[in-house]
Design a protein around this motif. Structure first.
Motif, PDB file in Angstrom:
ATOM      1  N   THR A  24       0.847  -1.186   0.000  1.00  0.00           N
ATOM      2  CA  THR A  24       0.000   0.000   0.000  1.00  0.00           C
ATOM      3  C   THR A  24       0.883   1.237   0.000  1.00  0.00           C
ATOM      4  O   THR A  24       2.080   1.160   0.328  1.00  0.00           O
ATOM      5  N   LEU A  25       0.310   2.370  -0.348  1.00  0.00           N
ATOM      6  CA  LEU A  25       1.083   3.604  -0.372  1.00  0.00           C
ATOM      7  C   LEU A  25       1.603   3.958   1.017  1.00  0.00           C
ATOM      8  O   LEU A  25       2.751   4.394   1.169  1.00  0.00           O
ATOM      9  N   TYR A  64       4.849  13.670   1.011  1.00  0.00           N
ATOM     10  CA  TYR A  64       4.701  12.463   1.826  1.00  0.00           C
ATOM     11  C   TYR A  64       5.149  12.665   3.280  1.00  0.00           C
ATOM     12  O   TYR A  64       5.226  11.700   4.038  1.00  0.00           O
ATOM     13  N   GLN A 123      -1.203  -0.633  -7.561  1.00  0.00           N
ATOM     14  CA  GLN A 123      -1.870  -0.325  -6.296  1.00  0.00           C
ATOM     15  C   GLN A 123      -1.387   1.010  -5.721  1.00  0.00           C
ATOM     16  O   GLN A 123      -2.168   1.768  -5.151  1.00  0.00           O
ATOM     17  N   GLN A 126      -1.944   6.453  -7.678  1.00  0.00           N
ATOM     18  CA  GLN A 126      -3.340   6.893  -7.561  1.00  0.00           C
ATOM     19  C   GLN A 126      -3.827   7.563  -8.839  1.00  0.00           C
ATOM     20  O   GLN A 126      -4.975   7.387  -9.240  1.00  0.00           O
ATOM     21  N   ASP A 127      -2.954   8.338  -9.496  1.00  0.00           N
ATOM     22  CA  ASP A 127      -3.332   9.017 -10.735  1.00  0.00           C
ATOM     23  C   ASP A 127      -2.940   8.138 -11.921  1.00  0.00           C
ATOM     24  O   ASP A 127      -1.864   8.297 -12.508  1.00  0.00           O
ATOM     25  N   LYS A 128      -3.805   7.206 -12.266  1.00  0.00           N
ATOM     26  CA  LYS A 128      -3.480   6.249 -13.324  1.00  0.00           C
ATOM     27  C   LYS A 128      -3.746   6.861 -14.699  1.00  0.00           C
ATOM     28  O   LYS A 128      -4.830   7.376 -14.958  1.00  0.00           O
ATOM     29  N   HIS A 288       6.136   7.045  -7.922  1.00  0.00           N
ATOM     30  CA  HIS A 288       4.773   7.445  -7.572  1.00  0.00           C
ATOM     31  C   HIS A 288       4.629   8.960  -7.678  1.00  0.00           C
ATOM     32  O   HIS A 288       3.625   9.480  -8.208  1.00  0.00           O
ATOM     33  N   SER A 292       2.311  11.860 -10.325  1.00  0.00           N
ATOM     34  CA  SER A 292       1.333  12.792  -9.767  1.00  0.00           C
ATOM     35  C   SER A 292       1.357  14.081 -10.570  1.00  0.00           C
ATOM     36  O   SER A 292       2.267  14.320 -11.382  1.00  0.00           O
TER      37      SER A 292
END
Length: 359
Positions: A24-25, A64, A123, A126-128, A288, A292
């Motif tokens: 998970t992130l 983050y 997974q 988030q911005d696919k 990741h 974004s």
């Protein structure tokens, strides 16, 4: 190498393998926090070099809520860097870079060497981005992610090549007036992809390259654009992507890129985690971040490209114009390269032709 040194390396690699199991992130962020340091190595003319690395790291820390330290080292070209990391893994040494950033050919080589660590990017991210035909920016097996799109074309000095002299088709660069005034690359950028059955085919490109080799005054690497702006060469046929022209135009430099009517190849820029990375979580978190909105903005700022599969992409606008004019667009991915049995042989053949003419 001493027994103590070998043991230390094995322990380092074992820790990295253990830490890389985030699913998970939040786990990825926590893993990066424990690693504490992110090492990056790629060419100074790629991804913004040291300045880009520092700004990306600053953005990651803010997004983050981390305090990662960064170590950037300028490296060789994309394929040689991949070879270096492969050799380091074979010798049981940590990778020079915790996250590999480069082109499809290098990723293809890394996959064949079983160097790249699968991660659950589908997974994490988030911005696919949208898919395009069979192409998906996030590899199904989680080994690599396309973070940006470079559009291959012909780079030229805008003070010395103007109006009707700007090449519209590939054959325009064969005009006798350009003899001894243009350059190509030692690795046959663009031509190696144009030679595939999906584009113009080997026979046509070998013929074109032989003619081009009699026109060129020398060979230069992609990213050496000052050799165009200075007037040493009037054109580069072909580029690895016109992004450096975009960056230099912002400074007022006399440079631009034109895409021939026949079409273009999209040199996707990839990111992946070597199995011998000392900070796989931090490396994956950088990937990741680049996917974004903030990361894409930094790629456009520092390197003049972003991923054309995102809505609102700057690169997408250029491609939309080309497609409207019926130009062919091919996406250069490791999967696409794997579909050609003799791709490497054809590239070497074209390189040899260019070297002979570029002496």
């Amino acid at each position: 190498m001493s027994v103590t040194r070998i043991a230390a390396l094995l322990i380092t690699l074992a820790i990295a393998i253990t830490q890389a199991q985030a699913t998970t992130l939040s786990e990825l962020i926590e893993g990066a926090r424990k690693e504490g340091v992110l090492r990056g190595q790629w060419g100074q003319n790629s991804f913004g070099g040291s300045e880009g690395f520092q700004e990306i790291l600053k953005g990651m820390n803010a997004k983050y809520k981390l305090d990662l330290k960064g170590q950037y080292t300028p490296g060789p070209d994309m394929q040689r860097l991949m070879l270096r990391v492969i050799q380091e893994a074979a010798a049981g040494q940590p990778a020079s870079t915790d996250v590999y950033m480069g082109n499809a050919q290098a990723i293809f080589d890394g996959l064949n060497a079983k160097l790249i660590r699968p991660m659950t990017f589908s997974q994490f991210i988030q911005d696919k981005p949208q898919s395009e035909g069979k192409f998906n920016a996030i590899a199904k097996d989680g080994t690599h992610v396309a973070v940006a799109t470079a559009v291959v074309g012909i780079q030229y000095n805008t003070n010395l090549v103007k109006g009707n002299d700007i090449p519209r088709r590939m054959e325009d660069v064969l005009n006798p007036k350009w003899k001894g005034k243009i350059a190509s690359t030692p690795y046959a950028a663009g031509m190696r992809e144009f030679a595939t059955p999906d584009f113009l085919g080997r026979e046509k490109m070998v013929d074109f390259t032989k003619k081009l080799s009699k026109q060129i005054a020398g060979l230069m690497r992609c990213g050496e654009s000052e050799r165009i702006t200075s007037g040493e060469f009037l054109m580069l046929v072909f580029t690895c992507g016109g992004n450096d022209s975009i960056v230099l135009q912002r400074t007022g430099a006399p440079i631009a890129q034109t895409v021939p009517e026949e079409g273009t190849v999209l040199h996707m820029r990839y990111a992946a985690i070597p199995k011998n990375s000392r900070a796989p979580n931090a490396g994956a978190l950088l990937i990741h971040y680049l996917m974004s909105a903030e990361g894409q903005t930094l790629l456009w700022k520092h390197d003049g490209y972003d991923l054309h599969l995102f809505p609102g992409s700057q690169t997408k606008r250029e491609l939309d114009k080309l497609r409207a004019a019926k130009g062919k667009v091919i996406i250069n991915s490791p999967e696409w390269l794997a579909s050609f049995k003799n791709y490497g042989e054809v590239q070497k053949e074209l390189e040899a032709i260019l070297r002979e003419g570029g002496k």
